[in-house]
Design a protein around this motif. Structure first.
Motif, PDB file in Angstrom:
ATOM      1  N   TYR A 104       0.818  -1.203   0.000  1.00  0.00           N
ATOM      2  CA  TYR A 104       0.000   0.000   0.000  1.00  0.00           C
ATOM      3  C   TYR A 104       0.859   1.264   0.000  1.00  0.00           C
ATOM      4  O   TYR A 104       1.999   1.253   0.461  1.00  0.00           O
ATOM      5  CB  TYR A 104      -0.897   0.034   1.239  1.00  0.00           C
ATOM      6  N   SER A 105       0.283   2.345  -0.488  1.00  0.00           N
ATOM      7  CA  SER A 105       0.900   3.668  -0.406  1.00  0.00           C
ATOM      8  C   SER A 105       0.020   4.547   0.471  1.00  0.00           C
ATOM      9  O   SER A 105      -1.187   4.670   0.223  1.00  0.00           O
ATOM     10  CB  SER A 105       1.030   4.307  -1.797  1.00  0.00           C
ATOM     11  N   LEU A 106       0.618   5.131   1.504  1.00  0.00           N
ATOM     12  CA  LEU A 106      -0.085   6.042   2.402  1.00  0.00           C
ATOM     13  C   LEU A 106       0.410   7.458   2.113  1.00  0.00           C
ATOM     14  O   LEU A 106       1.602   7.751   2.267  1.00  0.00           O
ATOM     15  CB  LEU A 106       0.193   5.667   3.857  1.00  0.00           C
ATOM     16  N   LEU A 107      -0.489   8.333   1.692  1.00  0.00           N
ATOM     17  CA  LEU A 107      -0.137   9.678   1.250  1.00  0.00           C
ATOM     18  C   LEU A 107      -0.809  10.719   2.137  1.00  0.00           C
ATOM     19  O   LEU A 107      -2.029  10.759   2.237  1.00  0.00           O
ATOM     20  CB  LEU A 107      -0.585   9.886  -0.203  1.00  0.00           C
ATOM     21  N   GLY A 108       0.003  11.536   2.779  1.00  0.00           N
ATOM     22  CA  GLY A 108      -0.534  12.650   3.543  1.00  0.00           C
ATOM     23  C   GLY A 108      -0.616  13.895   2.666  1.00  0.00           C
ATOM     24  O   GLY A 108       0.229  14.110   1.796  1.00  0.00           O
ATOM     25  N   THR A 109      -1.622  14.719   2.893  1.00  0.00           N
ATOM     26  CA  THR A 109      -1.758  15.944   2.103  1.00  0.00           C
ATOM     27  C   THR A 109      -2.588  16.957   2.873  1.00  0.00           C
ATOM     28  O   THR A 109      -3.333  16.605   3.792  1.00  0.00           O
ATOM     29  CB  THR A 109      -2.392  15.652   0.737  1.00  0.00           C
ATOM     30  N   THR A 110      -2.437  18.203   2.487  1.00  0.00           N
ATOM     31  CA  THR A 110      -3.260  19.267   3.055  1.00  0.00           C
ATOM     32  C   THR A 110      -3.273  20.447   2.107  1.00  0.00           C
ATOM     33  O   THR A 110      -2.249  20.765   1.496  1.00  0.00           O
ATOM     34  CB  THR A 110      -2.730  19.719   4.434  1.00  0.00           C
ATOM     35  N   MET A 111      -4.432  21.061   1.952  1.00  0.00           N
ATOM     36  CA  MET A 111      -4.575  22.240   1.100  1.00  0.00           C
ATOM     37  C   MET A 111      -3.902  22.021  -0.256  1.00  0.00           C
ATOM     38  O   MET A 111      -3.999  20.956  -0.829  1.00  0.00           O
ATOM     39  CB  MET A 111      -4.004  23.464   1.796  1.00  0.00           C
ATOM     40  N   GLY A 112      -3.236  23.036  -0.781  1.00  0.00           N
ATOM     41  CA  GLY A 112      -2.578  22.992  -2.071  1.00  0.00           C
ATOM     42  C   GLY A 112      -2.040  24.366  -2.399  1.00  0.00           C
ATOM     43  O   GLY A 112      -2.472  25.370  -1.820  1.00  0.00           O
ATOM     44  N   GLY A 113      -1.088  24.421  -3.309  1.00  0.00           N
ATOM     45  CA  GLY A 113      -0.456  25.675  -3.665  1.00  0.00           C
ATOM     46  C   GLY A 113      -0.994  26.269  -4.950  1.00  0.00           C
ATOM     47  O   GLY A 113      -1.959  25.765  -5.530  1.00  0.00           O
ATOM     48  N   PRO A 114      -0.362  27.343  -5.429  1.00  0.00           N
ATOM     49  CA  PRO A 114      -0.817  28.004  -6.652  1.00  0.00           C
ATOM     50  C   PRO A 114      -0.906  27.083  -7.856  1.00  0.00           C
ATOM     51  O   PRO A 114      -1.828  27.197  -8.670  1.00  0.00           O
ATOM     52  CB  PRO A 114       0.224  29.109  -6.847  1.00  0.00           C
ATOM     53  N   SER A 115       0.040  26.144  -8.009  1.00  0.00           N
ATOM     54  CA  SER A 115      -0.015  25.245  -9.168  1.00  0.00           C
ATOM     55  C   SER A 115      -1.216  24.316  -9.083  1.00  0.00           C
ATOM     56  O   SER A 115      -1.858  24.007 -10.100  1.00  0.00           O
ATOM     57  CB  SER A 115       1.275  24.439  -9.285  1.00  0.00           C
ATOM     58  N   ASP A 116      -1.542  23.841  -7.877  1.00  0.00           N
ATOM     59  CA  ASP A 116      -2.747  23.027  -7.693  1.00  0.00           C
ATOM     60  C   ASP A 116      -3.996  23.841  -8.018  1.00  0.00           C
ATOM     61  O   ASP A 116      -4.947  23.342  -8.626  1.00  0.00           O
ATOM     62  CB  ASP A 116      -2.827  22.510  -6.255  1.00  0.00           C
ATOM     63  N   PHE A 117      -3.989  25.109  -7.593  1.00  0.00           N
ATOM     64  CA  PHE A 117      -5.138  25.977  -7.829  1.00  0.00           C
ATOM     65  C   PHE A 117      -5.346  26.194  -9.328  1.00  0.00           C
ATOM     66  O   PHE A 117      -6.481  26.168  -9.825  1.00  0.00           O
ATOM     67  CB  PHE A 117      -4.917  27.316  -7.118  1.00  0.00           C
ATOM     68  N   ARG A 118      -4.253  26.396 -10.067  1.00  0.00           N
ATOM     69  CA  ARG A 118      -4.362  26.562 -11.512  1.00  0.00           C
ATOM     70  C   ARG A 118      -4.918  25.295 -12.168  1.00  0.00           C
ATOM     71  O   ARG A 118      -5.752  25.353 -13.078  1.00  0.00           O
ATOM     72  CB  ARG A 118      -2.997  26.909 -12.104  1.00  0.00           C
ATOM     73  N   GLY A 119      -4.463  24.125 -11.698  1.00  0.00           N
ATOM     74  CA  GLY A 119      -4.970  22.874 -12.236  1.00  0.00           C
ATOM     75  C   GLY A 119      -6.456  22.706 -11.960  1.00  0.00           C
ATOM     76  O   GLY A 119      -7.221  22.267 -12.832  1.00  0.00           O
ATOM     77  N   LEU A 120      -6.864  23.049 -10.740  1.00  0.00           N
ATOM     78  CA  LEU A 120      -8.278  22.977 -10.379  1.00  0.00           C
ATOM     79  C   LEU A 120      -9.116  23.872 -11.279  1.00  0.00           C
ATOM     80  O   LEU A 120     -10.138  23.446 -11.839  1.00  0.00           O
ATOM     81  CB  LEU A 120      -8.460  23.391  -8.910  1.00  0.00           C
ATOM     82  N   LEU A 121      -8.703  25.127 -11.427  1.00  0.00           N
ATOM     83  CA  LEU A 121      -9.498  26.076 -12.202  1.00  0.00           C
ATOM     84  C   LEU A 121      -9.517  25.712 -13.682  1.00  0.00           C
ATOM     85  O   LEU A 121     -10.515  25.977 -14.375  1.00  0.00           O
ATOM     86  CB  LEU A 121      -8.971  27.495 -11.994  1.00  0.00           C
ATOM     87  N   HIS A 122      -8.449  25.104 -14.182  1.00  0.00           N
ATOM     88  CA  HIS A 122      -8.471  24.626 -15.565  1.00  0.00           C
ATOM     89  C   HIS A 122      -9.521  23.534 -15.727  1.00  0.00           C
ATOM     90  O   HIS A 122     -10.282  23.529 -16.716  1.00  0.00           O
ATOM     91  CB  HIS A 122      -7.095  24.100 -15.972  1.00  0.00           C
ATOM     92  N   LEU A 123      -9.575  22.605 -14.768  1.00  0.00           N
ATOM     93  CA  LEU A 123     -10.574  21.541 -14.836  1.00  0.00           C
ATOM     94  C   LEU A 123     -11.978  22.125 -14.729  1.00  0.00           C
ATOM     95  O   LEU A 123     -12.895  21.709 -15.456  1.00  0.00           O
ATOM     96  CB  LEU A 123     -10.317  20.534 -13.717  1.00  0.00           C
ATOM     97  N   VAL A 124     -12.150  23.106 -13.850  1.00  0.00           N
ATOM     98  CA  VAL A 124     -13.453  23.768 -13.713  1.00  0.00           C
ATOM     99  C   VAL A 124     -13.849  24.443 -15.015  1.00  0.00           C
ATOM    100  O   VAL A 124     -15.024  24.427 -15.430  1.00  0.00           O
ATOM    101  CB  VAL A 124     -13.419  24.793 -12.562  1.00  0.00           C
ATOM    102  N   SER A 125     -12.877  25.047 -15.716  1.00  0.00           N
ATOM    103  CA  SER A 125     -13.174  25.789 -16.948  1.00  0.00           C
ATOM    104  C   SER A 125     -13.685  24.896 -18.069  1.00  0.00           C
ATOM    105  O   SER A 125     -14.306  25.375 -19.024  1.00  0.00           O
ATOM    106  CB  SER A 125     -11.918  26.534 -17.421  1.00  0.00           C
TER     107      SER A 125
END
Length: 325
Positions: free
Chosen positions: A266-287
């Motif tokens: 298994y792979s256990l991945l911790g994460t929280t929030m996101g940075g500007p590059s994640d935000f750009r990726g999100l908004l591109h998908l939204v667009s």
């Protein structure tokens, strides 16, 4: 201007509607006239003193409004001082509303890099509800877990803001998504929003029941756990699968079967929030128009922030609660 101010930590009643000074202007920062501010569980933790905010303090991470300098309609990325690395934030990272005055106000000042154009198809309330849950879900599913079309995803705890947004993003990515939930109503709402199915997680043997729903019965490719039950969640993971952990509002400690974990590859991945590059990726998908707007559970006037927090803590909502300054 009017804002919500905490002069002490505690329950919802510490959130008081007051007149305060305008945001301080500084180089590289922009003042935003807020049209809507969304609640997150993180705000509850700030109110309780978990992040040691300097008092008096105005909380709030999420918001959408109009740039005071250009008049552009924008959404705010709550990740301040993320830094240049994509794999993790810098030591200076903080969430808007932790130490920097937040969005429970008529106006807020943020670094210019934290602003992006508001999605044209979204209302003010939907736009305000997007950033924190959107960038958190996008980073968890795309940047960290690499969820792809045709893969199977299990989301633990349908109904919360992150879970609801994650379901929408996973559907847009072409994944087959299943959920666990605390009520039949939330299961039904999740199915209506694109989930293939799910189970109630009130019974101790829920991991076995939901694993049986996975496409081949051997478990899910990816599990998203925003509540802290990953010692149970991992039991529904396929060999070689990935589990992404990003919250602990149900449990802050987990005891794992170490031998079973490494034999399971298994792979256990911790994460929280996101940075500007994640935000750009999100908004591109939204667009692309493939991401459904955040579900809005209710809208309150800014002055009723205490009541909005009571509703949030009651835990019965499906979707986001929003304040209207």
């Amino acid at each position: 201007m009017k804002a919500i101010v905490m002069s002490e930590f505690g329950g919802p009643d510490v959130l008081r509607y007051r007149e305060i000074d305008e945001p301080v202007t500084r180089t590289g920062w922009v003042t935003v006239e807020l049209r809507a501010s969304a609640l997150n569980w993180h705000d509850v933790l700030v109110r309780r003193g978990r992040y040691g905010s300097r008092l008096p303090h105005t909380p709030g991470a999420d918001g959408a409004g109009v740039r005071a300098d250009t008049g552009e309609e924008v959404v705010i990325l709550p990740s301040l001082f993320w830094g240049d690395r994509i794999d993790a934030p810098s030591p200076s990272f903080e969430i808007l509303g932790d130490r920097t005055p937040g969005t429970y106000a008529q106006r807020v000042a943020v670094p210019e890099e934290c602003l992006a154009l508001k999605p044209a198809a979204y209302s003010w309330e939907e736009a305000a509800a997007l950033p924190l849950v959107g960038v958190t879900s996008y980073r968890a599913l795309v940047t960290r877990a690499g969820l792809g079309a045709g893969e199977s995803l299990l989301i633990i705890g349908a109904g919360g803001g992150v879970s609801t947004m994650a379901l929408s993003l996973a559907t847009a990515l072409g994944a087959r998504t299943f959920v666990t939930a605390s009520s039949e109503e939330k299961l039904a709402r999740a199915r209506d929003s694109g989930a293939c199915g799910g189970v109630l997680h009130e019974q101790d043997d829920w991991p076995a029941h939901v694993k049986a729903l996975s496409p081949d019965g051997n478990g899910f490719d990816v599990i998203l756990d925003p509540v802290g039950l990953w010692d149970r969640s991992v039991q529904a993971l396929r060999p070689g699968g990935r589990i992404v952990v990003l919250g602990a509002n149900v449990a802050e400690q987990a005891t794992m079967d170490v031998r079973g974990f490494f034999f399971g590859q298994y792979s256990l991945l911790g994460t929280t929030m996101g940075g500007p590059s994640d935000f750009r990726g999100l908004l591109h998908l939204v667009s692309t128009g493939s991401v459904a707007a955040p579900t809005i559970a209710g809208v309150y006037p800014l002055g009723d922030a205490a009541e909005a927090h009571r509703r949030l803590e009651a835990g019965g909502e499906f979707g986001k609660i929003v304040l209207a300054p």
